[in-house]
Write an enzyme that holds these catalytic residues in place. Sequence first.
Site, mmCIF file in Angstrom:
data_model
loop_
_atom_site.group_PDB
_atom_site.id
_atom_site.type_symbol
_atom_site.label_atom_id
_atom_site.label_comp_id
_atom_site.label_asym_id
_atom_site.label_seq_id
_atom_site.Cartn_x
_atom_site.Cartn_y
_atom_site.Cartn_z
ATOM 1 N N HIS A 17 0.821 -1.216 0.042
ATOM 2 C CA HIS A 17 0.263 0.000 -0.078
ATOM 3 C C HIS A 17 0.823 1.249 0.035
ATOM 4 O O HIS A 17 0.680 2.321 -0.647
ATOM 5 C CB HIS A 17 -0.787 -0.161 1.210
ATOM 6 C CG HIS A 17 -1.837 -1.140 1.384
ATOM 7 N ND1 HIS A 17 -1.740 -1.919 2.593
ATOM 8 C CD2 HIS A 17 -2.993 -1.600 0.580
ATOM 9 C CE1 HIS A 17 -2.991 -2.797 2.334
ATOM 10 N NE2 HIS A 17 -3.586 -2.495 1.203
ATOM 11 N N LYS A 41 -16.797 -7.846 4.496
ATOM 12 C CA LYS A 41 -15.508 -8.357 5.074
ATOM 13 C C LYS A 41 -15.126 -7.960 6.241
ATOM 14 O O LYS A 41 -14.397 -7.061 6.345
ATOM 15 C CB LYS A 41 -14.545 -8.389 3.732
ATOM 16 C CG LYS A 41 -13.114 -9.087 4.047
ATOM 17 C CD LYS A 41 -12.433 -9.010 2.518
ATOM 18 C CE LYS A 41 -11.238 -8.107 2.855
ATOM 19 N NZ LYS A 41 -10.331 -7.854 1.697
ATOM 20 N N ARG A 95 -2.194 -6.052 -8.375
ATOM 21 C CA ARG A 95 -1.324 -7.108 -8.121
ATOM 22 C C ARG A 95 -1.352 -7.982 -8.992
ATOM 23 O O ARG A 95 -0.765 -7.915 -10.191
ATOM 24 C CB ARG A 95 -1.547 -7.784 -6.668
ATOM 25 C CG ARG A 95 -0.927 -6.822 -5.491
ATOM 26 C CD ARG A 95 -1.361 -7.324 -4.286
ATOM 27 N NE ARG A 95 -3.120 -7.119 -4.211
ATOM 28 C CZ ARG A 95 -3.417 -7.231 -3.058
ATOM 29 N NH1 ARG A 95 -3.163 -7.728 -1.965
ATOM 30 N NH2 ARG A 95 -5.035 -7.178 -3.093
ATOM 31 N N SER A 133 -2.776 -7.745 2.963
ATOM 32 C CA SER A 133 -2.950 -7.659 4.440
ATOM 33 C C SER A 133 -3.409 -8.944 5.095
ATOM 34 O O SER A 133 -2.934 -9.298 6.156
ATOM 35 C CB SER A 133 -4.264 -6.553 4.656
ATOM 36 O OG SER A 133 -3.850 -5.512 4.097
HETATM 37 P P1 ADP Z 1 -5.935 -6.225 0.847
HETATM 38 O O1 ADP Z 1 -6.781 -6.538 1.920
HETATM 39 O O2 ADP Z 1 -5.975 -7.006 -0.532
HETATM 40 O O3 ADP Z 1 -4.411 -5.956 0.960
HETATM 41 P P2 ADP Z 1 -7.092 -3.545 0.551
HETATM 42 O O4 ADP Z 1 -8.486 -3.377 0.463
HETATM 43 O O5 ADP Z 1 -6.356 -2.766 1.630
HETATM 44 O O6 ADP Z 1 -6.730 -4.819 0.093
HETATM 45 O O7 ADP Z 1 -6.596 -2.850 -0.956
HETATM 46 C C1 ADP Z 1 -6.649 -1.460 -1.222
HETATM 47 C C2 ADP Z 1 -5.889 -1.401 -2.433
HETATM 48 O O8 ADP Z 1 -4.649 -1.668 -2.441
HETATM 49 C C3 ADP Z 1 -6.510 -2.221 -3.708
HETATM 50 O O9 ADP Z 1 -6.499 -1.472 -4.948
HETATM 51 C C4 ADP Z 1 -5.549 -3.444 -3.888
HETATM 52 O O10 ADP Z 1 -5.359 -4.005 -5.020
HETATM 53 C C5 ADP Z 1 -4.134 -2.408 -3.605
HETATM 54 N N1 ADP Z 1 -2.928 -3.188 -2.686
HETATM 55 C C6 ADP Z 1 -3.117 -4.045 -1.686
HETATM 56 N N2 ADP Z 1 -1.968 -4.758 -1.842
HETATM 57 C C7 ADP Z 1 -1.252 -4.486 -2.518
HETATM 58 C C8 ADP Z 1 0.217 -4.395 -2.851
HETATM 59 N N3 ADP Z 1 1.053 -5.376 -2.060
HETATM 60 N N4 ADP Z 1 0.858 -3.890 -3.909
HETATM 61 C C9 ADP Z 1 0.284 -3.072 -4.760
HETATM 62 N N5 ADP Z 1 -1.318 -2.603 -4.478
HETATM 63 C C10 ADP Z 1 -1.927 -3.339 -3.458
#
Ligand code: ADP
Length: 174
Positions: A17, A41, A95, A133
């Site tokens: 992130h 979720k 990703r 996450s």
């Molecule tokens: P997650 O629970 O899958 O980590 P979030 O809802 O917090 O995801 O993700 C918010 C945004 O950040 C989404 O667009 C997701 O694709 C992106 N994201 C999550 N992890 C990564 C990563 N490792 N690299 C790039 N973008 C990410």
Amino acid sequence: MKVAIYPGSFDPVTYGHIDIIERAAKLFDKLIVLVLTNPVKPPTFSPNERVDFLKRSLSRQLSKVDNNIVIDEHSGLFIDYFKNCKANVIVKGLRVMSDFEYEFQMALINRDMFHEAETVFLTANVASMFLSSSAVKQIAMFGGDVSAYVSPKIVDDIKMKAKEFTARRVLEQK
Ligand code: ADP
């Protein structure tokens, strides 16, 4: 002035992130990192904890004189927040292909609800392609080391919560 919003659960914020935040902040005049709560979720960390983790993980970036990153939280419909703050762009990280289907659908739904809501996708860094996450939480719950995936400023809080969660699960299964 171009205002972008990067919405997500950030449950908790990872280096994946942070990479997207730093890159998006360079592309727009203002970047709002928006902590959302998805009722489908339920999150592990409360909205306040997730905002606090973001603030701590980004303390270096937030303290710069030319900082254009703002952290906020919203528990309602995302598009209402987007309209209210007159934002121009939604930023999303991509990703692997599995992200694509979901994010593509979200982008279409948001534009259907509000025609001016354009989504910009930033491809993940190769180094954090595999990072999520949920993976961080699973590793922490098994007592693994998550220091390569999240800021050192939040590692202990994640470990503590993982311990509490695991202890609660053990009690529930007895
Ligand atoms: P997650 O629970 O899958 O980590 P979030 O809802 O917090 O995801 O993700 C918010 C945004 O950040 C989404 O667009 C997701 O694709 C992106 N994201 C999550 N992890 C990564 C990563 N490792 N690299 C790039 N973008 C990410």
